[in-house]
Design a protein around this motif. Structure first.
Motif, PDB file in Angstrom:
ATOM      1  N   ASP A 121       0.824  -1.232   0.020  1.00  0.00           N
ATOM      2  CA  ASP A 121      -0.004  -0.199   0.072  1.00  0.00           C
ATOM      3  C   ASP A 121       0.914   1.196   0.093  1.00  0.00           C
ATOM      4  N   VAL A 122       0.859   1.966  -0.899  1.00  0.00           N
ATOM      5  CA  VAL A 122       1.928   3.281  -1.275  1.00  0.00           C
ATOM      6  C   VAL A 122       1.784   4.207   0.088  1.00  0.00           C
ATOM      7  N   ASP A 123       0.268   4.078   0.652  1.00  0.00           N
ATOM      8  CA  ASP A 123       0.222   5.261   1.726  1.00  0.00           C
ATOM      9  C   ASP A 123       1.301   4.619   2.901  1.00  0.00           C
ATOM     10  N   LEU A 124       1.754   3.465   3.151  1.00  0.00           N
ATOM     11  CA  LEU A 124       2.496   2.926   3.948  1.00  0.00           C
ATOM     12  C   LEU A 124       4.049   3.776   3.999  1.00  0.00           C
ATOM     13  N   ARG A 127       4.424   6.691   1.908  1.00  0.00           N
ATOM     14  CA  ARG A 127       4.410   8.050   1.536  1.00  0.00           C
ATOM     15  C   ARG A 127       5.553   9.036   2.142  1.00  0.00           C
ATOM     16  N   VAL A 184       7.679   4.235  10.203  1.00  0.00           N
ATOM     17  CA  VAL A 184       6.765   3.257   9.643  1.00  0.00           C
ATOM     18  C   VAL A 184       5.739   2.544  10.501  1.00  0.00           C
TER      19      VAL A 184
END
Length: 256
Positions: A126-129, A131, A191
């Motif tokens: 998930d790219v949000d992880l 960002r 993260v």
């Protein structure tokens, strides 16, 4: 992993076990997973007899960060055999312990320099992880490895997964590189929303950089090579600002 430039992965896992409250909870049967003849463990010899054996291990520790938040730490040699069975076991354990996300570690030797900030490339299901972190752009194939396979299988089983591959100067890849360890610990902390100690690592990184600078200052050939890498790095970073291309300026790569 299949590559551990600068001993960054080994250094990171060791740092977390040694500086935090860590309890061994899982021990894998390495006889079922390791090809001893491809990576021979060391035997210690003392004068007239063998005195010890550097036994390989693959373990999971339950660790608490500086504020008491719990996480699991999988560490040890990358299995040579039974990758599917091993990843299935890890995912089953993750489900049993209620793991909410996974973070993998990697370390790659590259034509970077020790005199510039240490960077890493991020990747995630998930790219949000990730960002705000730089990532490898484009599509390509990489050598198979258990760390990346786990990242893929975790996401396929509903566990968000991320990973960081730190960039280590190729001329320092065979020694322990504290700046790379510091980078990985910082990335995991951010993260994973964990409070991880970095004071000793920051001091070690400063001392190591000073030692390397002192050694190369009397070697014109190495000094010239480092200065050239610095120039290439600065040009690359300047051209890449606002671009996701690995090629400065975003122009098409020339043919082989």
């Amino acid at each position: 992993g299949f590559t551990d430039a600068g001993q960054a992965i080994e250094g990171t896992t060791g740092h977390l076990r040694d500086t935090l409250d860590a309890q061994l909870i899982v021990e894998f049967d390495v006889d079922q997973l390791i090809d001893y003849r491809s990576r021979r463990p060391h035997l210690k010899y003392s004068f007239d007899h063998f005195s010890g054996y550097d036994e390989p291990s693959i373990q999971i520790h339950a660790v608490k960060d500086s504020e008491g938040t719990s996480f699991l730490l999988l560490s040890g040699l990358e299995p040579d055999l039974r990758w599917d069975g091993f990843t299935e076991s890890v995912i089953d354990l993750a489900g049993s312990f209620g793991v909410r996300m996974s973070i993998g570690l990697g370390a790659m030797p590259l034509g970077v320099r020790h005199t510039r900030p240490t960077n890493s490339s991020a990747h995630a299901s998930d790219v949000d992880l990730i960002r705000g972190f730089p990532a490898w752009p484009g599509e390509f194939s990489v050598p198979g490895n258990v760390t990346s396979l786990l990242e893929l299988r975790m996401s396929e089983n509903g566990i968000p997964s991320a990973g960081f591959t730190v960039h280590v100067p190729q001329y320092l890849a065979q020694t322990s590189y504290p700046a790379a360890i510091l980078n990985l610990v910082g990335s995991v902390a951010k993260v994973g929303a964990l409070a991880l100690p970095t004071g000793e690592l920051e001091k070690s990184a400063e001392e190591f950089t000073a030692q390397v600078n002192a050694q190369i200052s009397h070697n014109p050939e190495i000094l010239t090579a480092v200065e050239l890498m610095e120039k290439q790095y600065d040009e690359f970073m300047e051209a890449r600002m606002g671009s996701d291309s690995l090629n400065p300026g975003g122009k098409p790569l020339p043919s082989g």
